[in-house]
Design a protein around this motif. Structure first.
Motif, mmCIF file in Angstrom:
data_model
loop_
_atom_site.group_PDB
_atom_site.id
_atom_site.type_symbol
_atom_site.label_atom_id
_atom_site.label_comp_id
_atom_site.label_asym_id
_atom_site.label_seq_id
_atom_site.Cartn_x
_atom_site.Cartn_y
_atom_site.Cartn_z
ATOM 1 N N THR A 38 0.829 -1.212 0.000
ATOM 2 C CA THR A 38 0.000 0.000 0.000
ATOM 3 C C THR A 38 0.862 1.260 0.000
ATOM 4 O O THR A 38 0.456 2.301 -0.532
ATOM 5 N N SER A 42 -0.324 5.700 -2.358
ATOM 6 C CA SER A 42 -0.885 6.472 -1.251
ATOM 7 C C SER A 42 -1.013 7.929 -1.647
ATOM 8 O O SER A 42 -0.165 8.445 -2.386
ATOM 9 N N ARG A 200 -2.304 -4.417 4.952
ATOM 10 C CA ARG A 200 -3.607 -5.019 4.617
ATOM 11 C C ARG A 200 -3.574 -6.549 4.643
ATOM 12 O O ARG A 200 -4.612 -7.197 4.468
ATOM 13 N N THR A 225 -12.173 -0.327 1.545
ATOM 14 C CA THR A 225 -10.780 -0.726 1.334
ATOM 15 C C THR A 225 -10.230 -0.260 -0.019
ATOM 16 O O THR A 225 -9.029 -0.370 -0.256
ATOM 17 N N ARG A 309 -6.640 0.002 0.707
ATOM 18 C CA ARG A 309 -6.337 0.518 2.046
ATOM 19 C C ARG A 309 -6.167 -0.626 3.055
ATOM 20 O O ARG A 309 -6.835 -1.657 2.937
ATOM 21 N N ILE A 311 -7.252 -1.293 6.508
ATOM 22 C CA ILE A 311 -8.170 -0.689 7.486
ATOM 23 C C ILE A 311 -8.577 -1.696 8.558
ATOM 24 O O ILE A 311 -9.273 -2.680 8.267
ATOM 25 N N SER A 317 -6.398 2.400 14.440
ATOM 26 C CA SER A 317 -5.138 1.658 14.277
ATOM 27 C C SER A 317 -5.091 0.456 15.220
ATOM 28 O O SER A 317 -5.815 0.411 16.221
ATOM 29 N N THR A 333 -2.461 0.103 10.261
ATOM 30 C CA THR A 333 -3.199 1.364 10.308
ATOM 31 C C THR A 333 -3.450 1.891 8.915
ATOM 32 O O THR A 333 -2.636 1.682 8.007
ATOM 33 N N HIS A 334 -4.584 2.595 8.773
ATOM 34 C CA HIS A 334 -4.820 3.266 7.503
ATOM 35 C C HIS A 334 -4.015 4.576 7.395
ATOM 36 O O HIS A 334 -3.699 4.998 6.299
#
Ligand code: FAD
Length: 385
Positions: A38, A42, A200, A225, A309, A311, A317, A333-334
């Motif tokens: 990820t 971003s 993820r 997500t 994402r 999540i 978190s 954490t996102h």
């Protein structure tokens, strides 16, 4: 102390570097190249602008400060140029007023630039004809996550971290107070502690450890997500900071490109469907870009990234050891871009025995009680991410 950090994204490299700087023997493992999860897709906006509840706001604020502190010594990835938010419709303007009131009560630095000051901040901004409100957040920032991962990994290796890739962790077996990791290359490794920074994929590590899922899984197009990021060609315009508005968020990217995000368009994003660079979706991004920024007549979309994402099930978190598995420490954490330097420093400190009070609300065990978990809606409103 020998520690395996699984996952070399923005979070894992930060933790590995900080553990090594405290004298731990660290092995960092990833089944893919560092930073290719990820962290490579971003929006990378460092902020605590619209974070709820207050404990999550405080955590993200600490993340912002940690970026500024780390970048003071070495931060070519860091762009501390702030964020301009443009509110043009009445609903957004009302929501912005309420948000600014909350942020002022929390001591978050905000400014309300007039038209002249707004144009100084973003010279190519095309202000709409009707009423609008502009807010400026000078301490917010954006980063180049690829550069961050490269530099911090380089630093970690120079501190003695062993980086193994491509290597997948396939089993976790508690042993002698620590854990025996089984790897896909046939090797195994006995360590005192395993830190999962697998983003993820955290549910996979949870399953190997005999724990239930902590993270949201993809359910269908447009679920929380999923999100798109559109990457433009290099453009001759003047934009040095994050710009958000109801129809388009924009940030500068290396090489004069822009990263575009339109939260409402994310409603069609799904795993396995890659929109083409000349699709109607791509044209919509360009249309919206030309609405808001000048010097964009030559703009085109070079790539639409389908981003996923990380999540946790309640949108917050996960930071800490499950109570009955002291050999395991989970971090997912996102807000990983905002939080990475703070997580690196404070997770390492916790593993060396110094509890971090800002992590208290984010312990994994809360998600082992399903009745307590609130649902998490897809980010669609201005200021969400
Ligand atoms: C569209 C979008 C916009 C975003 N915008 C922002 C933003 O503006 N601000 C912000 O703060 N955050 C933002 N985020 C979130 C942020 O990008 C992520 O939280 C962050 O990148 C997560 O980093 P990570 O290191 O936890 O995970 P990752 O980068 O996914 O790294 C996890 C790594 O673990 C490895 N791995 C997994 N399982 C195993 C295994 N069994 N063995 C070995 N290796 C394994 C993977 O290969 C991967 O490299 C955004 C995310 C998206 C999708």
């Amino acid at each position: 102390m020998k520690i395996a950090v699984v996952g070399a994204g923005i979070v894992g490299v930060s933790i590995a570097a900080e553990l090594a700087s405290r004298g731990a023997e660290v092995v960092l493992l990833d089944r893919n190249p560092a930073g290719s999860g990820t962290s490579s897709t971003s929006f990378a906006w460092v902020n605590s602008n619209n974070k709820h509840p207050d404990a999550y706001y405080e955590l993200n604020l600490a993340g912002m400060h940690a970026h500024h502190k780390l970048a003071a010594s070495d931060g070519e990835w860091f762009h501390p140029t702030g964020h301009v938010e443009l509110a043009v419709d009445s609903e957004h303007r009302k929501e912005l007023q309420q948000r600014l009131k909350r942020l002022a009560s929390l001591g978050y630095i905000t400014e309300l630039p007039d038209v002249k000051q707004t144009i100084q901040l973003i010279p190519d901004l095309l202000l709409p004809g009707g009423e609008s409100t502009t807010a400026f957040y000078p301490l917010e920032a954006h980063i180049d996550p690829v550069c961050y991962v490269e530099k911090r990994l380089e630093g970690a290796v120079s501190l003695g971290v062993t980086f193994l890739s491509p290597v997948e962790v396939q089993s976790l077996e508690p042993q002698d107070g620590g854990c025996l990791l089984g790897l896909d290359d046939g090797n195994s490794m006995l360590v005192d502690r395993v830190v999962s920074a697998t983003g993820r994929w955290t549910n996979e590590i949870a399953r190997l450890a005999g724990l239930p899922p902590f993270m949201l899984e993809f359910q269908g197009p447009g679920d929380p997500t999923m999100g798109y990021l559109a990457v433009t060609n290099p453009l001759p315009l003047s934009l040095s900071r994050v710009l958000t508005s109801p129809r388009l968020n924009v940030r500068p990217a290396p090489g004069g490109r822009l990263i575009l995000q339109a939260l409402d368009l994310d409603a069609t994003a799904e795993v396995g469907r890659q929109p083409a660079a000349d699709s109607s979706l791509a044209q919509e991004y360009i249309y919206r870009l030309r609405e808001i920024l000048g010097h964009t007549s030559g703009a085109r979309i070079d790539e639409i990234q389908v981003a996923r994402r990380a999540i946790p099930r309640d949108g917050l978190s996960i930071i800490g050891a499950p109570v009955d598995k002291p050999w395991l420490y989970l971090v997912a954490t996102h807000s990983g871009v905002t939080l990475a330097p703070f997580l690196g420093e404070r997770v390492a400190a916790e593993i060396f025995g110094n509890t971090e009070p800002l992590f208290d609300s984010f312990r994994p065990d809360r998600l082992l009680r399903p009745s307590k978990v609130a649902t998490f809606a897809a980010p669609r409103r201005p200021g969400e991410q």
